[in-house]
Design an enzyme around this catalytic site. Structure first.
Site, PDB file in Angstrom:
ATOM      1  CE1 TYR A   1     -11.183   0.652   2.176  1.00  0.00           C
ATOM      2  CE2 TYR A   1     -13.591   0.796   2.999  1.00  0.00           C
ATOM      3  CZ  TYR A   1     -12.307   0.544   3.121  1.00  0.00           C
ATOM      4  OH  TYR A   1     -12.109  -0.106   4.592  1.00  0.00           O
TER       5      TYR A   1
ATOM      6  CB  SER B   1      -0.457   2.413  12.595  1.00  0.00           C
ATOM      7  OG  SER B   1      -0.839   2.413  11.372  1.00  0.00           O
TER       8      SER B   1
ATOM      9  CG  ASP C   1       4.445   1.322  -3.108  1.00  0.00           C
ATOM     10  OD1 ASP C   1       3.180   0.927  -2.701  1.00  0.00           O
ATOM     11  OD2 ASP C   1       4.852   2.418  -3.871  1.00  0.00           O
TER      12      ASP C   1
ATOM     13  CE  LYS D   1     -10.907  -2.755   2.320  1.00  0.00           C
ATOM     14  NZ  LYS D   1      -9.861  -3.638   2.908  1.00  0.00           N
TER      15      LYS D   1
ATOM     16  CG  ASN E   1      -4.757  -4.709   8.442  1.00  0.00           C
ATOM     17  OD1 ASN E   1      -6.055  -4.674   8.941  1.00  0.00           O
ATOM     18  ND2 ASN E   1      -3.983  -3.890   8.703  1.00  0.00           N
TER      19      ASN E   1
ATOM     20  CG  ASP F   1       2.612  -0.892   7.066  1.00  0.00           C
ATOM     21  OD1 ASP F   1       2.209  -0.210   6.210  1.00  0.00           O
ATOM     22  OD2 ASP F   1       2.098  -0.583   8.388  1.00  0.00           O
TER      23      ASP F   1
END
Length: 242
Positions: A142, A14, A52, A146, A78, A35
């Site tokens: 997060y 998705s 996972d 990143k 991703n 995924d």
């Protein structure tokens, strides 16, 4: 018998991952989607695997299975998760989860597919960073993960360039995905501030990011490596280093 060459995309069921998969499929490429959930869409040249990716053992096991069936000549790391929280509420468990999905999985998958990436002579790795790496409130875990991914991207580019492998990062800004909406509820003052900051006066789309990924994944673009491309509608202007 030789194995088919393929591009692997994590989190391809998705959102941005799906858009990248569809863009690659439109070019006629074979795509492997890895995924935690299977997609609700299909394509004759799309193979789907579940894992996972926060678990090192599960990631290694599934990567070995994929490498046995495909020569992965391009890799798009991703998959991600935000786990929002301020310094008062962010937990060590949040940090460990986001780091596992963002950094650990990228490391393990890159290692798993290095033989095929090297053998093809023009391997491609694209890591999905974020505008949040420059700093974003309520994104302690997060933004740290990143930013770490940007550092990993640059180091991998230096180590693998001699093998013909390029490693680059894409740093999306506000992109209209389910993940964005979960973290930025419609009508919330914080969400409106984000919308007001977009120079081009519109939200980004997963297709905007997919087009950037296609550039980095192209066999013709072997002279671009170790770079971070902000796909952000101008929200990083005045923030990102030149």
């Amino acid at each position: 018998m030789s194995k088919p060459q393929a591009t692997l995309v994590t989190g391809g069921s998705s959102g941005i991952g799906r858009a990248i998969c569809e863009a690659l499929l439109a070019q006629g490429r074979t795509v492997v989607n890895l995924d935690y959930k299977l997609p609700d869409w299909s394509h004759p040249k799309l193979a789907n695997f579940q894992a996972d990716l926060t678990r090192a053992d599960a990631t290694r096991e599934r990567a070995a299975q994929i490498a046995n069936e495909f020569d992965i000549v391009a890799l798009v790391n991703n998959a991600g998760a935000t786990r929002p929280g301020t310094i008062d509420s962010q937990t060590a468990e949040d940090l460990a989860y986001v780091n596992a999905l963002t950094l650990q999985a990228t490391l393990l998958l890159t290692q798993a597919f290095l033989p095929a990436l090297r053998a093809c002579g023009q391997g491609r790795v694209v890591n999905m960073a974020s505008r949040a790496a420059l700093g974003k409130t309520e994104r302690i875990a997060y933004s740290a993960a990143k930013a770490g991914l940007v550092g990993m991207t640059r180091t991998l580019a230096m180590e693998l360039g001699g093998d013909g492998i390029t490693v680059n990062a894409i740093a999306p800004g506000p992109i209209a995905t389910e993940l964005f909406r979960q973290s930025n509820p419609e009508g919330a003052p914080r969400t409106q501030r984000i919308l007001d900051s977009i120079v081009v006066k519109r939200m980004g789309t997963p297709d905007d990011v997919a087009r950037a990924a296609l550039f980095f994944l192209s066999p013709d673009n072997g002279f671009v490596t170790g770079q971070v491309l902000y796909v952000c509608g101008g929200t990083t202007l005045g923030l990102a280093p030149v």
